[in-house]
Write an enzyme that holds these catalytic residues in place. Structure first.
Site, PDB file in Angstrom:
ATOM      1  N   GLY A  86       0.820  -1.217   0.000  1.00  0.00           N
ATOM      2  CA  GLY A  86       0.000   0.000   0.000  1.00  0.00           C
ATOM      3  C   GLY A  86       0.849   1.259   0.000  1.00  0.00           C
ATOM      4  O   GLY A  86       0.567   2.209  -0.746  1.00  0.00           O
ATOM      5  N   LYS A 117      -0.555 -18.844  -6.811  1.00  0.00           N
ATOM      6  CA  LYS A 117      -0.267 -18.107  -8.054  1.00  0.00           C
ATOM      7  C   LYS A 117      -0.425 -19.015  -9.273  1.00  0.00           C
ATOM      8  O   LYS A 117      -0.962 -18.596 -10.313  1.00  0.00           O
ATOM      9  CB  LYS A 117       1.149 -17.532  -7.984  1.00  0.00           C
ATOM     10  CG  LYS A 117       1.301 -16.471  -6.882  1.00  0.00           C
ATOM     11  CD  LYS A 117       2.771 -16.222  -6.557  1.00  0.00           C
ATOM     12  CE  LYS A 117       2.955 -15.148  -5.497  1.00  0.00           C
ATOM     13  NZ  LYS A 117       4.307 -15.126  -4.942  1.00  0.00           N
TER      14      LYS A 117
HETATM   15  N1  LIG Z   1       4.789  -7.679   0.062  1.00  0.00           N
HETATM   16  C1  LIG Z   1       4.888  -8.115  -1.178  1.00  0.00           C
HETATM   17  O1  LIG Z   1       5.965  -8.095  -1.760  1.00  0.00           O
HETATM   18  C2  LIG Z   1       3.691  -8.623  -1.916  1.00  0.00           C
HETATM   19  C3  LIG Z   1       3.807  -8.968  -3.274  1.00  0.00           C
HETATM   20  C4  LIG Z   1       2.687  -9.404  -3.974  1.00  0.00           C
HETATM   21  C5  LIG Z   1       1.477  -9.497  -3.323  1.00  0.00           C
HETATM   22  N2  LIG Z   1       1.384  -9.163  -1.992  1.00  0.00           N
HETATM   23  C6  LIG Z   1       0.081  -9.234  -1.361  1.00  0.00           C
HETATM   24  O2  LIG Z   1      -0.345  -7.914  -1.058  1.00  0.00           O
HETATM   25  C7  LIG Z   1      -1.144  -7.920   0.097  1.00  0.00           C
HETATM   26  C8  LIG Z   1      -0.582  -6.944   1.131  1.00  0.00           C
HETATM   27  O3  LIG Z   1       0.729  -7.373   1.476  1.00  0.00           O
HETATM   28  P1  LIG Z   1       1.739  -6.445   2.310  1.00  0.00           P
HETATM   29  O4  LIG Z   1       3.064  -7.082   2.183  1.00  0.00           O
HETATM   30  O5  LIG Z   1       1.579  -5.014   1.911  1.00  0.00           O
HETATM   31  O6  LIG Z   1       1.182  -6.677   3.784  1.00  0.00           O
HETATM   32  P2  LIG Z   1       1.443  -5.769   5.077  1.00  0.00           P
HETATM   33  O7  LIG Z   1       1.243  -6.647   6.234  1.00  0.00           O
HETATM   34  O8  LIG Z   1       2.720  -5.023   4.933  1.00  0.00           O
HETATM   35  O9  LIG Z   1       0.261  -4.698   5.007  1.00  0.00           O
HETATM   36  C9  LIG Z   1      -1.065  -4.984   5.356  1.00  0.00           C
HETATM   37  C10 LIG Z   1      -1.677  -3.726   5.963  1.00  0.00           C
HETATM   38  O10 LIG Z   1      -3.072  -3.982   6.189  1.00  0.00           O
HETATM   39  C11 LIG Z   1      -3.427  -3.412   7.454  1.00  0.00           C
HETATM   40  N3  LIG Z   1      -4.615  -4.109   7.922  1.00  0.00           N
HETATM   41  C12 LIG Z   1      -4.712  -5.335   8.473  1.00  0.00           C
HETATM   42  N4  LIG Z   1      -5.993  -5.635   8.757  1.00  0.00           N
HETATM   43  C13 LIG Z   1      -6.716  -4.552   8.381  1.00  0.00           C
HETATM   44  C14 LIG Z   1      -8.107  -4.233   8.428  1.00  0.00           C
HETATM   45  N5  LIG Z   1      -9.010  -5.072   8.920  1.00  0.00           N
HETATM   46  N6  LIG Z   1      -8.511  -3.026   7.951  1.00  0.00           N
HETATM   47  C15 LIG Z   1      -7.599  -2.153   7.459  1.00  0.00           C
HETATM   48  N7  LIG Z   1      -6.271  -2.402   7.393  1.00  0.00           N
HETATM   49  C16 LIG Z   1      -5.852  -3.592   7.855  1.00  0.00           C
HETATM   50  C17 LIG Z   1      -2.186  -3.611   8.313  1.00  0.00           C
HETATM   51  O11 LIG Z   1      -2.190  -2.703   9.411  1.00  0.00           O
HETATM   52  C18 LIG Z   1      -1.060  -3.348   7.316  1.00  0.00           C
HETATM   53  O12 LIG Z   1      -0.695  -1.992   7.298  1.00  0.00           O
HETATM   54  C19 LIG Z   1      -1.219  -9.382   0.542  1.00  0.00           C
HETATM   55  O13 LIG Z   1      -2.349  -9.989  -0.031  1.00  0.00           O
HETATM   56  C20 LIG Z   1       0.043  -9.971  -0.052  1.00  0.00           C
HETATM   57  O14 LIG Z   1      -0.053 -11.373  -0.260  1.00  0.00           O
HETATM   58  C21 LIG Z   1       2.453  -8.721  -1.287  1.00  0.00           C
HETATM   59  N1  LIG Z   2       6.011 -14.184  -0.264  1.00  0.00           N
HETATM   60  C1  LIG Z   2       5.920 -13.921  -1.665  1.00  0.00           C
HETATM   61  C2  LIG Z   2       5.664 -12.441  -1.878  1.00  0.00           C
HETATM   62  C3  LIG Z   2       5.235 -12.095  -3.279  1.00  0.00           C
HETATM   63  O1  LIG Z   2       4.012 -12.642  -3.616  1.00  0.00           O
HETATM   64  C4  LIG Z   2       7.234 -14.367  -2.327  1.00  0.00           C
HETATM   65  O2  LIG Z   2       8.183 -14.703  -1.616  1.00  0.00           O
HETATM   66  O3  LIG Z   2       7.273 -14.434  -3.556  1.00  0.00           O
END
Ligand SMILES: NC(=O)c1ccc[n+]([C@@H]2O[C@H](COP(=O)([O-])OP(=O)(O)OC[C@H]3O[C@@H](n4cnc5c(N)ncnc54)[C@H](O)[C@@H]3O)[C@@H](O)[C@H]2O)c1
Ligand SMILES: N[C@@H](CCO)C(=O)O
Ligand code: NA
EC number: 1.1.1.3
Length: 436
Positions: free
Chosen positions: A15, A205
């Site tokens: 985000g 995926k």
């Molecule tokens: N991090 C990566 O590299 C990556 C890559 C591809 C996909 N994703 C996907 O993206 C999504 C987010 O991942 P991320 O790494 O940013 O996670 P993160 O844990 O860093 O962020 C999640 C955010 O959601 C907030 N949150 C939790 N519950 C909540 C609620 N009920 N209402 C509002 N906010 C809430 C948390 O406070 C946190 O800030 C996941 O589905 C993950 O699988 C992540």
């Molecule tokens: N946990 C995942 C993040 C991206 O989807 C990975 O290692 O590829």
């Protein structure tokens, strides 16, 4: 025209990347989208941290439902993750007539059918480029760029954490647990890292890619899922000696009677580009009947690489917002009324080749017995590597590479070989793909 209004649910790693990249590249993105894209509201449980990221100009709440209820919001971006609250929020956003963008592969692999049907009925879009291979535009490639093709197979390194672990173990001789901790520190791993190391994230995926490649519903429950926790350093070394690398691959293939959908460690010839994808990088190979083999490579995780895909979806949705809902690019590439009911095959019906490692007694005739059993099963051998017994030991490793056979046939042959008194430990079996 007023910028399209976006509400962010969750402003963590991904985000915050979305917020920063959208801000930094605002003018360029507007030129592409034909309209401004503005994050108008953010929901996060940690309001103070969220407000510090977006500054005072953006309204931050802790209740995601306030974003969904806001009539000014056109697109809801779900970046919370998981199958729990995220599912309820996505369904509620659709019900409220909002388009949805999500990076949540777990959610779509398990509940995609219900979510896409609801979106279709409501005439809204659900976009999910970030869900597979992060910043690599693989959904776009499969769904649009390769739309002329009969896709034959898709195989990819689609989990950065496990590829990082395998690379570091091989290159630096580090232990599994040490490298996993480092992957967590670097932000590659899922909130629950067993999803990474047990192959679940890659299977989420692969499930999504399978649906798009073959026009079948998403069916995570049919996927064969194996991670890297049982891999042994000895097999990584032997594979190298035979000219292969071991990678955790997500594979989906069109077979005679159905669709293969599987995640497991796999030997890949060291000369293939994909065998040389190291660290947390991702790569996906797609074989189409017209285009041949294509390869997509890049960062599958991380804040801005993933944000790159989320924003591409925001631009797509912005462009298509006013288009005829029935004439949009369909969620799973095929028109909803033209989905195929080809079954996902059980693992026993999958056809592939194998690496076998047998711990055997170092005595005459062992090799002949083992190869005799394989010949009886109709499995042909590609290569054999027999180690010299170590000084003072009466055991040795016998490595066999086979040609393609049905997994069920191989299971039976392994059971037979395991029954030989000269086979002294559980036989190690790793599947092998030539990928050409
Ligand atoms: N991090 C990566 O590299 C990556 C890559 C591809 C996909 N994703 C996907 O993206 C999504 C987010 O991942 P991320 O790494 O940013 O996670 P993160 O844990 O860093 O962020 C999640 C955010 O959601 C907030 N949150 C939790 N519950 C909540 C609620 N009920 N209402 C509002 N906010 C809430 C948390 O406070 C946190 O800030 C996941 O589905 C993950 O699988 C992540
Ligand atoms: N946990 C995942 C993040 C991206 O989807 C990975 O290692 O590829
Ligand atoms: Na992607």
């Amino acid at each position: 025209m007023k910028p399209i209004q976006v509400g962010l649910l969750g402003i963590g790693t991904v985000g915050s990347g979305v917020f920063h990249v959208l801000k930094r590249n605002q003018a360029e993105i507007q030129r592409r989208a034909g309209r401004g894209i503005e994050i108008a509201m953010v929901a996060d449980l940690d309001v103070a941290r969220a407000q510090s990221i977006v500054g005072d100009g953006v309204r931050v709440v802790n209740d995601a439902r306030q974003v969904i209820a806001n009539p000014d919001i056109d697109i809801v971006v779900e970046l919370i993750g998981g199958y729990g609250i995220a599912k309820a929020l996505v369904m509620e956003a659709i019900d409220a007539g909002k388009h949805v963008v999500t990076a949540n592969k777990a959610l779509l692999a398990v509940h995609g059918t219900e979510i896409f049907a609801a979106a279709q009925a409501k005439g809204v879009m659900v976009a999910f480029e970030a869900a597979v291979a992060g910043g690599i535009p693989i959904i776009k490639a499969l769904r649009e760029g390769l739309t002329a093709n009969q896709i034959q197979w898709v195989a990819g390194i689609i989990n950065g954490t496990t590829n990082f672990i395998l690379s570091e173990m091989r290159d630096k001789g580090l232990d599994f647990d040490v490298v996993l901790k480092e992957a967590q520190r670097l932000g590659y791993a899922e909130a629950d890292p067993t999803f990474d190391i047990e192959g679940v994230d890659a299977a989420h995926k692969a499930t999504i890619m399978s649906a798009i490649a073959f026009g079948i519903p998403v069916q995570f429950d049919k996927a064969h899922v194996e991670g890297i926790t049982k891999l042994e350093a000895a097999d990584i070394r032997y594979a190298e000696q035979l000219g292969y690398r071991i990678k955790l691959l997500g594979i989906t293939k069109r077979a005679q009677e159905g669709i293969e959908l599987r995640v497991h460690p796999c030997l890949v010839p060291a000369k293939r580009l994909i065998a040389n994808v190291e660290g947390a990088m991702n790569a996906v190979v797609v074989q189409g009947d017209a285009v041949g083999t294509t390869l997509y490579y890049g960062k599958g995780a991380g804040s801005e690489p993933t944000a790159s895909a989320v924003i591409a979806d925001l631009v797509d949705v912005t462009r298509l917002h006013t288009a005829d809902p029935l004439n949009r690019v369909p969620h799973l590439a095929f028109q909803p009324a033209s989905m195929s009911d080809l079954p996902v095959l059980p693992m026993s019906e999958v056809v592939t080749s194998y690496y076998l490692r047998l711990r055997v007694a170092d005595e005459a005739g062992v090799l002949a017995k083992v190869t005799g059993l394989l010949a009886e099963a109709g499995i042909s051998i590609d290569a054999v590597l027999q180690r010299e017994a170590e000084e003072g030991s009466r055991q040795t490793d016998l490595i066999i590479l086979t040609h393609s056979t049905r997994e069920g046939t191989m299971n039976d042959a392994i059971a037979q070989m395991q029954g030989l008194p000269t086979v002294l430990a559980p036989i190690v079996r790793i599947r092998k793909e030539e990928l050409a």
